[in-house]
Scaffold this motif. Structure first.
Motif, short mmCIF file in Angstrom:
data_model
loop_
_atom_site.label_atom_id
_atom_site.label_comp_id
_atom_site.label_asym_id
_atom_site.label_seq_id
_atom_site.Cartn_x
_atom_site.Cartn_y
_atom_site.Cartn_z
N VAL A 181 1.26 -0.92 -0.07
CA VAL A 181 -0.10 -0.19 -0.28
C VAL A 181 1.00 1.35 0.03
O VAL A 181 1.97 1.08 0.30
N LEU A 182 0.25 2.32 -0.51
CA LEU A 182 0.53 3.85 -0.03
C LEU A 182 0.01 4.68 0.66
O LEU A 182 -0.94 4.79 0.30
N SER A 183 0.11 4.77 2.00
CA SER A 183 -0.51 5.44 2.78
C SER A 183 0.11 7.09 2.46
O SER A 183 1.06 7.33 2.26
N ILE A 184 -1.04 7.80 2.94
CA ILE A 184 -0.78 9.30 2.17
C ILE A 184 -0.73 9.81 3.65
O ILE A 184 -2.15 10.44 4.37
N ASN A 185 -0.43 10.76 4.40
CA ASN A 185 -0.11 10.95 5.58
C ASN A 185 -0.63 12.18 5.94
O ASN A 185 -0.04 13.06 6.46
N PHE A 186 -1.90 13.13 6.40
CA PHE A 186 -2.80 13.85 6.15
C PHE A 186 -2.16 14.24 7.41
O PHE A 186 -1.99 15.88 7.62
N GLU A 187 -2.49 13.27 8.36
CA GLU A 187 -2.58 13.84 9.69
C GLU A 187 -0.81 14.12 10.39
O GLU A 187 -1.08 14.91 10.84
N TRP A 188 0.33 14.00 10.01
CA TRP A 188 0.96 14.24 10.35
C TRP A 188 1.51 15.38 9.38
O TRP A 188 2.66 15.77 9.69
N ALA A 235 -7.43 14.00 10.25
CA ALA A 235 -5.76 12.43 11.05
C ALA A 235 -6.17 11.91 11.23
O ALA A 235 -6.59 10.53 12.41
N ARG A 236 -6.07 11.82 10.16
CA ARG A 236 -6.51 10.26 8.93
C ARG A 236 -5.02 10.07 8.36
O ARG A 236 -4.27 10.81 7.45
N ARG A 237 -4.61 8.76 8.32
CA ARG A 237 -3.65 8.37 7.56
C ARG A 237 -3.92 7.24 6.52
O ARG A 237 -3.80 6.06 6.34
N PRO A 238 -5.13 7.47 5.41
CA PRO A 238 -5.31 6.86 4.46
C PRO A 238 -4.80 5.78 3.44
O PRO A 238 -3.72 6.96 3.66
#
Length: 645
Positions: free
Chosen positions: A375-382, A419-422
């Motif tokens: 998977v590729l996680s896009i780290n919106f929260e960070w 606040a997620r890392r989908p």
């Protein structure tokens, strides 16, 4: 275990009381991690559990170990000189110096440990907190900066705590217990006594005995520091001190600190970049290291490398998924905002890419791969936590929402305040144009800040560099001690140079300086705007445009060796017209800082033309590029605005 004994003891692998010995946990670790793997695992656990950042700055406990090492060196030198019969001075004063150094090390460690744990608690609102945590305060000015994302919470709260504890001492046991009550509910000395007794059940120790020992050690230290360790029975001589007494004092303080760490337990966990978000789902079995069998490693405990990560992608990923992940991976290296990769240390191979996102750096995306799924996680929260704007994150989410499974993601992210890392699933990654969609969205995110930026650069603590800077068209900083900044190719190299040049500076001071100096030499670029609040013309600010790369001028006076050329556009913009939000940034105590929020660059450009701040939502705000051109045209032929060039 060599010099790592203290670290191993803080993890429960070894004990210190009455001499070093290994615990059952340590014995299991030796069996479980063969060969040099034991050292890598020790370093990994110590870094993760003791707030130690790899390749960065030593944590509080490591500093404490180093400081005790200095004390032991003093004892060793005194012993050798005593054997030689040196009579030129009182050799036993070296033992007194070691005693004082050891107590100072304790004082400094307690302060830093409290601050580290308090910052960790502040960053995790859901974590349980002791009642005394609420007694730690932060100035309203810093609260506003955090609220406006002008300064990260960690930096602002740490600065406030360092000021709060600046004149407090932690040498007496009651003061130590009081200090730790801000960050822990543990009954400190009772629990410490239990931990020390566990280390040697044949010699149990009570809390009162620990307090008594520490009180006597602190009292002797004060006598040494304030009265030259006089003997109360005769002011003509000092109290007797032996090498054994000095060594025992150092050992007691080391044992007590290790027991305190064990009593307090681990701090709230730091962000773990090695573990995929739960919503990514199962990745299947963890791949083995590519060379694990060849090297005969029974259980690899990797810090995954590029080679092992790419091997896993090649062996387990469907070709179309692997192609997309590799395209995103290679794109990072070519982007000017790219800063570094972090290769994970978890069971599954992973890599996280860090980019500059304006005033800060953030872990923008992560790749995680397993035998069954990648998977590729896009780290919106960070990114949100590092100051990325909601508008930028919203554009990113919308751009990627054309891929499978992300149709409703923009609305979901907005509802969760990002606040997620989908994660993008293999189905989404297999789409033929997936790499183009993702890279395009990333480019938009990372180049949204490509217009001229604004910086605040001071002209010296007392304005001593301002006159020449304005006269000759330049901005100047200090730190001449580290020489030519162009020779430092990484932040770590620069940080080490600063530590070498300023050996008495604390780690957070070095970190602060490193960030400022690195920005001056590497992140400020031609075309950026710079504001210099003036002490020589109080109530005014000079505004200019950077027109040159960093220069080192070794033959100039020390205050004028680190230079950037500037075309001054205005030297007399009144601070009285600057709105409160922007003025707060201009009042930063830093020598160099980015003015990144509330249209700061556009407003600084407007001030260069009109001398007035239009405000964050000023109706007459236009593009910073256009305003810079206008200011440059207005300055032609005007000696006042041209900076005398």
């Amino acid at each position: 275990m060599s010099f790592r004994t203290g670290e191993a003891a803080s993890l429960g692998w070894m004990t210190k009381r009455n001499g070093w010995s290994i615990t059952s946990v340590g014995a299991e670790a030796l069996d479980y991690f063969p060969g040099v793997a034991i050292y890598r695992e020790l370093q990994r656990q110590y870094r993760d559990r003791r707030l130690f950042r790899a390749g960065d700055f030593p944590g509080a406990f490591e500093q404490y170990q180093r400081n005790l090492g200095y004390a032991r060196q003093l004892v060793h030198g005194g012993r050798n000189l005593e054997r030689l019969g040196v009579g030129a001075f009182d050799v036993t004063d070296l033992y007194r110096a070691a005693w004082t150094q050891a107590v100072a090390a304790l004082d400094h460690w307690v302060t830093q440990e409290i601050i580290d744990r308090a910052v960790a608690l502040a960053q995790r609102p859901g974590a349980p907190r002791p009642n005394n945590f609420s007694k730690l305060s932060m100035p309203v000015e810093l609260v506003e900066k955090v609220h406006r994302n002008a300064e990260p919470l960690e930096d602002a709260f740490r600065a406030a705590l360092e000021q709060f504890f600046e004149f407090k001492t932690f040498q007496h046991p009651d003061k130590i217990a009081e200090g730790f009550s801000h960050v822990s509910k543990v009954k400190l000395w009772k629990t410490v006594a239990s931990k020390l007794t566990d280390q040697d059940p044949s010699k149990p120790i009570e809390a009162d005995e620990i307090r008594r020992q520490l009180t006597e050690i602190a009292r002797r230290r004060n006598n040494i520091a304030h009265t030259a360790d006089h003997d109360p029975d005769s002011f003509r001589r000092k109290k007797r001190i032996t090498v054994r007494e000095a060594e025992q004092t150092i050992d007691v303080l080391e044992s007590v600190v290790i027991a305190i760490l064990q009593a307090l337990g681990d701090p709230p966990p730091a962000t773990n970049y090695s573990v995929p978000p739960a919503e990514a789902g199962s990745l299947g079995a963890a791949p083995a290291q590519a060379d694990a069998k060849r090297k005969g490693v029974i259980r690899a405990t990797p810090k995954w490398t590029e080679e092992s990560l790419l091997h896993a992608l090649d062996e387990y990923c469907p070709p179309d998924v692997a192609d997309t992940l590799l395209a995103v991976y290679r794109h990072a290296e070519s982007h000017p905002a790219f800063r570094s990769y972090y290769f994970g240390e978890g069971a599954h191979p992973s890599v996280t890419a860090w980019f500059s996102i304006g005033q800060d750096e953030a872990a923008v995306w992560s790749i995680y791969t397993g035998v069954s799924r990648s998977v590729l996680s896009i780290n919106f929260e960070w990114m949100r936590n590092r100051g990325a704007s909601v508008d930028a994150l919203e554009r990113l989410a919308r751009a990627v929402s054309v891929l499978a499974g992300w149709e409703n993601m923009p609305a979901q992210l907005s509802a969760d305040n990002y606040a997620r890392r989908p994660s993008l699933s293999p189905v989404a990654l297999a789409r033929p144009d997936a790499s183009a969609v993702i890279i395009g969205a990333l480019d938009d995110l990372l180049t949204a800040d490509s217009s001229p930026r604004a910086w605040m650069v001071r002209g010296g603590h007392e304005g001593e560099r301002e006159a020449r800077a304005l006269e000759e068209g330049m901005i100047v900083i200090g730190w001449h001690e580290v020489g030519n900044l162009a020779r430092y190719t990484s932040r770590n190299d620069l940080a080490q140079a600063l530590r070498d040049a300023f050996p008495t500076a604390g780690p957070h001071v070095i970190a602060n300086w490193m960030g400022q100096v690195w920005r001056f030499a590497n992140e400020i670029r031609s075309g950026d705007l710079v504001a210099m609040p003036l002490k020589s013309h109080s109530g005014h600010v000079a505004i200019g445009e950077v027109i040159g790369a960093y220069e080192h001028r070794p033959h100039e006076p020390v205050d004028f060796q680190q230079v950037r050329k500037v075309k001054w556009l205005r030297k007399d913009a009144p601070l009285g017209t600057v709105k409160d939000d922007l003025r707060a940034s201009l009042n930063s105590m830093l020598t160099i800082c980015r003015l990144a929020h509330d249209n700061a660059a556009v407003r600084i450009a407007r001030m260069a033309v009109t001398g007035t701040d239009p405000g964050a939502a000023g109706e007459d705000v236009v593009g910073a590029d256009k305003l810079t051109e206008e200011a440059a045209l207005e300055s032609e032929g005007d000696p006042q605005l041209s900076g005398g060039r």
